[in-house]
Motif scaffolding. Structure first.
Motif, mmCIF file in Angstrom:
data_model
loop_
_atom_site.group_PDB
_atom_site.id
_atom_site.type_symbol
_atom_site.label_atom_id
_atom_site.label_comp_id
_atom_site.label_asym_id
_atom_site.label_seq_id
_atom_site.Cartn_x
_atom_site.Cartn_y
_atom_site.Cartn_z
ATOM 1 N N LEU A 401 0.882 -1.276 0.099
ATOM 2 C CA LEU A 401 -0.075 0.075 0.057
ATOM 3 C C LEU A 401 0.710 1.118 -0.141
ATOM 4 C CD1 LEU A 401 -2.842 1.268 0.325
ATOM 5 C CD2 LEU A 401 -2.680 0.879 2.706
ATOM 6 N N PHE A 402 0.652 2.156 -1.086
ATOM 7 C CA PHE A 402 1.525 3.245 -1.081
ATOM 8 C C PHE A 402 0.399 4.570 -1.348
ATOM 9 C CE2 PHE A 402 4.043 -0.181 -2.735
ATOM 10 C CZ PHE A 402 5.052 0.041 -2.039
ATOM 11 N N GLY A 403 1.214 5.860 -0.981
ATOM 12 C CA GLY A 403 0.226 7.031 -1.090
ATOM 13 C C GLY A 403 0.823 7.751 0.029
ATOM 14 N N PRO A 404 0.268 9.076 -0.331
ATOM 15 C CA PRO A 404 -0.690 9.574 -1.211
ATOM 16 C C PRO A 404 -0.195 10.037 -2.404
ATOM 17 C CG PRO A 404 -0.316 11.239 0.340
ATOM 18 C CD PRO A 404 0.506 10.183 0.744
ATOM 19 N N PHE A 405 -0.959 9.957 -3.611
ATOM 20 C CA PHE A 405 -0.620 10.482 -4.736
ATOM 21 C C PHE A 405 -1.261 11.868 -4.728
ATOM 22 C CE2 PHE A 405 -4.355 7.620 -6.005
ATOM 23 C CZ PHE A 405 -4.952 8.843 -6.562
ATOM 24 N N THR A 406 -0.818 12.946 -5.446
ATOM 25 C CA THR A 406 -1.462 14.215 -5.788
ATOM 26 C C THR A 406 -2.415 14.317 -6.401
ATOM 27 O OG1 THR A 406 0.430 14.845 -7.164
ATOM 28 C CG2 THR A 406 0.868 15.176 -4.801
ATOM 29 N N GLY A 407 -3.496 15.401 -6.079
ATOM 30 C CA GLY A 407 -4.502 15.285 -7.310
ATOM 31 C C GLY A 407 -5.567 14.082 -7.051
ATOM 32 N N SER A 408 -6.126 13.932 -8.149
ATOM 33 C CA SER A 408 -7.257 12.823 -8.255
ATOM 34 C C SER A 408 -7.358 12.290 -9.439
ATOM 35 C CB SER A 408 -8.567 13.551 -7.771
ATOM 36 O OG SER A 408 -8.807 14.550 -8.987
ATOM 37 N N ILE A 409 -7.996 11.156 -9.463
ATOM 38 C CA ILE A 409 -8.218 10.319 -11.026
ATOM 39 C C ILE A 409 -9.415 11.152 -11.425
ATOM 40 C CG2 ILE A 409 -8.658 8.120 -11.910
ATOM 41 C CD1 ILE A 409 -7.733 6.839 -9.291
ATOM 42 N N ASP A 410 -9.076 11.389 -12.556
ATOM 43 C CA ASP A 410 -10.104 12.404 -13.365
ATOM 44 C C ASP A 410 -11.573 11.675 -13.558
ATOM 45 O OD1 ASP A 410 -11.310 14.156 -15.156
ATOM 46 O OD2 ASP A 410 -9.568 14.536 -16.137
ATOM 47 N N ASN A 411 -12.479 12.118 -12.967
ATOM 48 C CA ASN A 411 -13.872 11.920 -13.118
ATOM 49 C C ASN A 411 -14.430 12.058 -14.681
ATOM 50 O OD1 ASN A 411 -13.932 11.232 -10.577
ATOM 51 N ND2 ASN A 411 -15.076 12.965 -10.021
ATOM 52 N N SER A 412 -13.597 12.654 -15.394
ATOM 53 C CA SER A 412 -14.207 12.995 -16.843
ATOM 54 C C SER A 412 -13.446 11.887 -17.741
ATOM 55 C CB SER A 412 -14.004 14.149 -17.452
ATOM 56 O OG SER A 412 -12.744 14.518 -17.425
ATOM 57 N N GLY A 413 -12.450 10.759 -17.269
ATOM 58 C CA GLY A 413 -11.813 9.929 -17.967
ATOM 59 C C GLY A 413 -10.284 10.598 -18.392
ATOM 60 N N GLU A 414 -9.478 9.739 -18.158
ATOM 61 C CA GLU A 414 -8.088 9.911 -18.565
ATOM 62 C C GLU A 414 -7.185 8.778 -19.027
ATOM 63 O OE1 GLU A 414 -5.573 11.504 -15.464
ATOM 64 O OE2 GLU A 414 -6.830 10.672 -14.000
ATOM 65 N N ARG A 415 -6.022 9.077 -19.442
ATOM 66 C CA ARG A 415 -5.162 7.776 -19.478
ATOM 67 C C ARG A 415 -4.328 7.705 -18.287
ATOM 68 N NH1 ARG A 415 -2.696 5.451 -24.988
ATOM 69 N NH2 ARG A 415 -0.984 3.967 -24.115
ATOM 70 N N ILE A 416 -4.299 6.613 -17.807
ATOM 71 C CA ILE A 416 -3.105 6.093 -16.750
ATOM 72 C C ILE A 416 -2.370 5.081 -17.231
ATOM 73 C CG2 ILE A 416 -3.186 5.259 -14.278
ATOM 74 C CD1 ILE A 416 -5.867 6.507 -13.971
ATOM 75 N N THR A 417 -0.928 4.980 -16.989
ATOM 76 C CA THR A 417 -0.014 4.343 -17.467
ATOM 77 C C THR A 417 1.092 3.870 -16.371
ATOM 78 O OG1 THR A 417 -0.264 5.402 -19.782
ATOM 79 C CG2 THR A 417 1.825 3.800 -19.255
ATOM 80 N N ILE A 418 1.355 2.897 -16.129
ATOM 81 C CA ILE A 418 2.474 2.311 -15.455
ATOM 82 C C ILE A 418 3.760 2.279 -16.434
ATOM 83 C CG2 ILE A 418 3.298 0.657 -14.073
ATOM 84 C CD1 ILE A 418 0.633 -0.813 -14.061
ATOM 85 N N ARG A 419 4.881 2.871 -15.951
ATOM 86 C CA ARG A 419 5.956 2.911 -16.807
ATOM 87 C C ARG A 419 7.270 2.496 -15.873
ATOM 88 N NH1 ARG A 419 6.697 8.636 -19.647
ATOM 89 N NH2 ARG A 419 7.258 7.241 -21.233
ATOM 90 N N ARG A 420 8.136 1.869 -16.590
ATOM 91 C CA ARG A 420 9.076 1.228 -15.876
ATOM 92 C C ARG A 420 10.408 2.274 -16.490
ATOM 93 N NH1 ARG A 420 12.612 -1.903 -18.931
ATOM 94 N NH2 ARG A 420 11.625 -3.001 -20.788
ATOM 95 N N PRO A 421 11.540 2.265 -15.862
ATOM 96 C CA PRO A 421 12.845 2.632 -16.458
ATOM 97 C C PRO A 421 13.640 1.612 -17.253
ATOM 98 C CG PRO A 421 13.073 2.333 -14.190
ATOM 99 C CD PRO A 421 11.739 2.070 -14.300
ATOM 100 N N ASP A 422 14.259 2.285 -18.410
ATOM 101 C CA ASP A 422 15.094 1.335 -19.092
ATOM 102 C C ASP A 422 16.313 1.816 -18.899
ATOM 103 O OD1 ASP A 422 15.912 -0.503 -20.800
ATOM 104 O OD2 ASP A 422 15.251 0.664 -22.816
ATOM 105 N N SER A 423 17.431 1.053 -19.265
ATOM 106 C CA SER A 423 18.795 1.590 -19.089
ATOM 107 C C SER A 423 19.067 3.011 -19.446
ATOM 108 C CB SER A 423 19.754 0.548 -19.567
ATOM 109 O OG SER A 423 19.531 -0.679 -19.337
ATOM 110 N N PRO A 424 19.832 3.666 -18.533
ATOM 111 C CA PRO A 424 20.115 5.297 -18.998
ATOM 112 C C PRO A 424 20.795 5.281 -20.253
ATOM 113 C CG PRO A 424 20.659 4.863 -16.545
ATOM 114 C CD PRO A 424 20.300 3.549 -17.100
ATOM 115 N N ASP A 425 20.772 6.254 -20.809
ATOM 116 C CA ASP A 425 21.752 6.742 -22.026
ATOM 117 C C ASP A 425 22.182 8.100 -21.915
ATOM 118 O OD1 ASP A 425 21.144 4.495 -23.454
ATOM 119 O OD2 ASP A 425 19.374 5.134 -24.518
#
Length: 628
Positions: A401-425
């Motif tokens: 369990l983690f948090g809090p995140f700032t703001g809110s999940i948009d009630n009008s719909g939005e894109r939420i994406t999990i992203r991972r780091p690749d090796s630095p360049d």
């Protein structure tokens, strides 16, 4: 109610995300075009754009039959790019790059025209920063609704055609079907074209490019044919060859675009283009074209590279979004639930650069360092402190369990994406960390997306399905949100909900046939009845009873069952002597009600009325499907 062009005014072109012009910012070059599609002049005096941008036409604003007016974001900036276009006025605000609703109303508030555009397919994606505008396919036609994407196409030319009718493009259906942008030898950067038609296509003289604003890069040789239903693959050996000179290109693994652009035999561009933008990509992983259940074109990472043949399924995992609780107002609790669907533990950081952690775009949340997620383990990220969340939903012993995140999940719909780091360049002398999309959901607030009531969530019907597909989501099976649950829940995932890693790895007390809390209820029954295996239960299990229906009495059995639990098998058995037991396979459902906590009460009755003296015994047998 939307009535189309009842008043004769049509929004015919929208340039919402233009290209920069030197030092002129892209937002300053936005414009909106309207046209009078009738044969008589129309008085637009004091007519107002009331949604989206802000603009009110002045007195004596008469739009002549067939004429166009152009409204712009910045008069001076617009005149630099379009010096010969007449400007009607400058509006207040900006056209939203992610899409929005635009409404024009007359002086009495009557709706004259409305458009609700977005920046995702089936709306033309070439208009989202690719340099093109969106234009009406038929300026005099009436769309079925303001958000009817089929009524629009990308403009013929880069920068659009403000103040005039846009030239029609050359008809074509040749598609960019798969792109491999991140390679090490022996693999090569590659792009695959697909001909979905029933006729051979001649694409000689067409172009491939990684930048729609610079379309004339690699010129496809004259006489190049793609057979009906066939594929054609080009690699960097062609489009990055030395002979290409300044038009040579390779794809940028940190994010780029891939486009096919049509041209006439004389080399002049003919207005058709197809392609897509993409973000950072993993080495050796391609992006493929995928149509969802609504016909929306998506470009997603593929399970494998399949040049020259049908695309592979989308790549799923290792972490997926499984539940979203939004629509909670200013102060309500919201969360996103993520599950590890891989058979191995997943570190939410780059193991070679531990300070580079996973992110959730849309929530602007970065995971802390050192987090590792076990197979089938659930991660919850919430907008409140963890202790506040547990006070509302109960203790979550095996859940991260983690948090809090700032703001809110948009009630009008939005894109939420999990992203991972690749090796630095190293980019221009500085360290750059590419971030690769792992899973996304772009939920909406109307069909085909499920629309929950306040307090309820949306859940994926199976964790191993594509998150961008609306048919893969439903409103929560509980009447309220169900953090930690999954619609394809199994015992191993349930274990991860309630027990920590040490208990799972070092003790058999968490096994199905054990009783972890010593209350006399085996873990498998705690699971099946929706109980907490760490809390002593005074009573639970099935009950025999008599029910009445249509004047007859029937023997029956009632029990609580977990709505979730894909691997659970419930069997009612009957006996007249407590020694010989038979499966009761012909029971009739008498009652079923959702308890609102992820469980439901079930009452099953015998098919025949009770005839005294009728002595019977019942028991409920619960198995896991893999051990049945």
């Amino acid at each position: 109610m939307y009535t189309g062009f009842a008043q004769g005014i049509s929004i015919t072109e929208i340039m919402y995300h233009p290209l920069d012009e030197g030092e002129i910012d892209d937002q300053e070059l936005e414009f909106l075009e309207i046209r009078n599609i009738t044969e008589a002049s129309i008085d637009l005096s004091v007519a107002t754009f009331t949604d989206g941008i802000e603009f009110t036409f002045g007195p004596n604003s008469i739009l002549e039959a067939g004429a166009y007016w152009v409204l712009v974001s910045d008069v001076e900036a617009f005149a630099v790019r379009y010096p010969n276009v007449t400007i009607k006025g400058q509006y207040v605000g900006q056209l939203n790059n992610g899409g929005e609703n635009l409404e024009l109303r007359d002086r009495n508030g009557v709706l004259l025209e409305a458009v609700t555009y977005t920046d995702v397919s089936p709306w033309p994606i070439a208009a989202d920063g690719g340099g093109k505008s969106i234009v009406k396919r038929d300026e005099s036609a009436i769309p079925g609704s303001p958000d009817d994407a089929s009524a629009w196409r990308a403009s013929f030319n880069i920068h659009g055609s403000p103040g005039q009718e846009d030239p029609p493009p050359l008809p074509s259906e040749i598609l960019v079907n798969e792109v491999l942008p991140h390679t090490d030898l022996p693999q090569l950067d590659s792009i695959e074209l697909f001909n979905p038609t029933e006729e051979t296509a001649d694409i000689g003289g067409w172009y491939l490019s990684d930048d729609l604003s610079q379309p004339e890069k690699y010129k496809i040789p004259a006489g190049t044919l793609i057979p009906a239903g066939g594929y054609l693959v080009y690699t960097e050996n062609e489009f990055a060859a030395e002979s290409q000179g300044d038009a040579s290109f390779r794809f940028n693994s940190h994010g780029d675009s891939a486009w096919l652009i049509s041209a006439n035999p004389d080399g002049a561009l003919s207005g058709y283009s197809h392609g897509f933008d993409f973000g950072a990509s993993a080495n050796g992983v391609s992006f493929c074209r995928y149509l969802d259940s609504q016909g929306v074109e998506l470009f997603v990472a593929a399970e494998e590279v399949t040049f020259g043949s049908e695309n592979a399924p989308p790549l799923i995992g290792p972490m997926v979004i499984n539940e979203l609780l939004y629509k909670q107002g200013e102060s309500g609790t919201e969360f996103i639930e993520i599950i590890n669907v891989d058979s191995e533990a997943v570190p939410l950081f780059d193991t070679e650069n531990s300070g580079n952690t996973w992110k959730i775009n849309g929530l602007a949340y970065d995971f802390p360092t050192g987090v590792t997620v076990q197979p089938n383990q659930v991660v919850l990220v919430t907008n409140v402190e963890p202790e506040v969340f547990e006070a509302e939903f109960g203790a979550l012993n095996g859940i991260l369990l983690f948090g809090p995140f700032t703001g809110s999940i948009d009630n009008s719909g939005e894109r939420i994406t999990i992203r991972r780091p690749d090796s630095p360049d190293l980019v221009d002398g500085e360290i750059f960390v590419p971030y690769i999309d792992v899973d996304s959901v772009r939920y909406g607030i109307k069909q085909p997306w499920p629309v929950p009531d306040a307090g309820s969530s949306i859940e994926k019907i199976s964790r191993n399905l594509l998150g961008l597909e609306p048919n893969n989501w439903q409103v929560s099976l509980s009447t309220e949100a169900s953090p930690g649950m999954a619609q394809d829940l199994d015992f191993s995932t349930w274990q991860r909900m309630h027990f920590n890693n040490q208990e799972i790895n070092s003790s058999d007390l968490v096994d199905p046939a054990k009783d972890f809390d010593g209350d006399g209820i085996l873990n498998i029954f705690e699971y099946a009845f929706g109980l907490d295996p760490r809390i002593l239960q005074l009573e639970s299990g099935p009950r025999s009873l008599v029910v009445q229906e249509s004047g007859n009495q029937y023997r029956a059995i009632s029990f609580t069952q977990l709505i979730y639990g894909e691997d659970l098998v419930y069997k009612v058995q009957e006996s007249g002597d407590l020694f010989n037991w038979n499966d009761a396979t012909n029971l009739i459902q008498f009652w079923r009600t959702n308890n609102g906590d992820g469980t439901e009460l079930i009452v099953l009755r015998a098919p025949d009325p009770l005839l005294p003296p009728d002595e019977w015994f019942q028991r409920l047998k619960i198995l896991l499907s893999e051990t049945e």
